[in-house]
Design an enzyme around this catalytic site. Structure first.
Site, PDB file in Angstrom:
ATOM      1  NE  ARG A 115      -3.693   0.799   1.868  1.00 12.26           N
ATOM      2  CZ  ARG A 115      -4.905   0.913   2.469  1.00 12.26           C
ATOM      3  NH1 ARG A 115      -5.277   1.698   3.361  1.00 12.26           N
ATOM      4  NH2 ARG A 115      -6.076   0.340   1.935  1.00 12.26           N
ATOM      5  CG  HIS A 155      -8.436   0.053  -2.755  1.00 10.17           C
ATOM      6  ND1 HIS A 155      -7.581  -1.011  -2.396  1.00 10.17           N
ATOM      7  CD2 HIS A 155      -8.971   0.606  -1.728  1.00 10.17           C
ATOM      8  CE1 HIS A 155      -7.810  -1.228  -0.952  1.00 10.17           C
ATOM      9  NE2 HIS A 155      -8.633  -0.294  -0.334  1.00 10.17           N
ATOM     10  CD  GLN A 197     -12.990  -1.707  -0.594  1.00 14.65           C
ATOM     11  OE1 GLN A 197     -12.231  -1.530   0.398  1.00 14.65           O
ATOM     12  NE2 GLN A 197     -14.380  -2.107  -0.244  1.00 14.65           N
ATOM     13  CG  ASP A 248     -13.463   6.221  -0.902  1.00  9.95           C
ATOM     14  OD1 ASP A 248     -13.172   6.513   0.328  1.00  9.95           O
ATOM     15  OD2 ASP A 248     -12.300   6.325  -1.606  1.00  9.95           O
ATOM     16  CB  CYS A 277     -14.164   1.467   0.040  1.00 11.57           C
ATOM     17  SG  CYS A 277     -13.735   3.223   0.345  1.00 11.57           S
ATOM     18  NE  ARG A 335     -10.406  -5.004   0.823  1.00 15.26           N
ATOM     19  CZ  ARG A 335      -9.422  -3.889   1.322  1.00 15.26           C
ATOM     20  NH1 ARG A 335     -10.067  -3.019   1.814  1.00 15.26           N
ATOM     21  NH2 ARG A 335      -8.286  -3.900   1.125  1.00 15.26           N
TER      22      ARG A 335
END
Ligand code: CP
Ligand code: NVA
Length: 308
Positions: free
Chosen positions: A106, A133, A136, A228, A268, A296
């Protein structure tokens, strides 16, 4: 389907068949997990997790996930390795390839993950960059499939910042044949590279893509409304300005009244109540939003079991 050794850097590298395979495997692993059936497919394997940004879900779901598959994990935070600063990314990748069986990263610049993967002998998984991402979105597709039984013939409306999550949603939805409307304030649209790729995929899958600045237009026939944070990690200095500018793009009950009757809301997480989503809407859809967070774990177990 053999995905052994493949990197999971972008959904652009996975076609409908391979994403369907991963989603089906995630479903199976989730059912087995519920029934207490254990798997040891990653026995004695180690995943190294590199974090240049904070995380709750990504870190815990990967660490729990690899343990549930018989393996183990090591977390390296920014202050420990300072990716790309203390030594070159190429050297870090070549060293970690000698110790680990997979690396999740990340970080900020997507090119750093691509550079790492170029030098790594073990599969690299993108755990979020400034521009994408993918883990996700695999979990999101799983959640949508669980809710509606299918992905085709559905429409997702993403409201807010045209960020990493929006970019990856464009790829995931267009590959799987879902219609997608992305609605952002002017100047905050998704990356044109992702948009153009998604349009290519939509030509094959038949999905329709819309980019608009009008939230009500995006809501039309939307089965899934997704939002988001307005300021992503690394954009903290812009948070105040964005809070004003993005106000008309809040997911609230008035806006949702323009969506399809069967609409669900996804986020998310982490969520900023009173900004991109109201407390009322978040709590009304909490069951599916936290199922999305749980997914996830299952989606990433499918990725790890397949590529490592
Ligand atoms: N959704 C998500 O990636 O959460 P974290 O930032 O907590 O990992
Ligand atoms: N767009 C957000 C997603 C967090 C999971 C960020 O990059 O901070």
């Amino acid at each position: 389907m053999n995905l052994k050794g493949k990197d999971f850097l972008s959904l652009a590298d996975f076609n409908k068949e391979s994403l369907t395979y991963l989603l089906n495997l995630a479903t199976r692993l989730k059912q087995d997990n519920r029934m207490g059936q254990t798997h040891h497919v990653l026995n004695n394997k180690t995943l190294v997790l590199i974090f240049s940004k904070p995380s709750l879900r990504t870190r815990v779901s990967f660490e729990v996930g690899i343990r549930q598959l018989g393996g183990n994990s090591i977390v390296l935070k920014q202050d420990e390795i300072n990716l790309g600063v203390r030594e070159t990314i190429a050297d870090t990748a070549r060293v970690l390839s000698r110790y680990a069986d997979g690396v999740m990263i990340r970080t900020f610049d997507h090119n750093d993950v691509v550079e790492f993967a170029k030098w790594s002998d073990v599969p690299v998984i993108n755990g979020l960059t400034d521009s994408s991402h993918p883990c996700q979105i695999l979990a999101d597709l799983l959640t949508i499939k669980e809710t509606f039984g299918e992905l085709e013939n559905l429409k997702l409306a993403y409201i807010g910042d045209g960020n990493n999550v929006a970019n990856s949603l464009l790829l995931g939805c267009s590959t799987m044949g879902m219609d997608i409307s992305i609605c952002c304030p002017e100047g905050y649209d998704p990356d044109t590279v992702y948009l153009n790729k998604a349009e290519e995929f939509a030509d094959v899958s038949g999905s329709k893509i819309q980019v608009t600045n009008n939230p009500k237009e995006a809501m039309l026939n939307a089965n899934v409304v997704y939002t988001d944070v307005w300021a992503s990690m690394g954009q903290e200095a812009e948070a105040k300005k964005r809070k004003e500018l993005f106000k008309p793009y809040q997911v609230n009950s008035e806006l949702l009244s323009h969506a399809s009757d069967d609409v669900i809301v996804l986020h998310c997480l982490p969520a900023h109540r009173g900004e991109e989503i109201t407390e009322e809407v978040l709590e009304k859809y909490a069951d599916v939003i936290f199922e999305q967070a749980e997914n996830r774990l299952h989606a990433q177990k499918a990725i790890m079991a397949s590529v490592m």
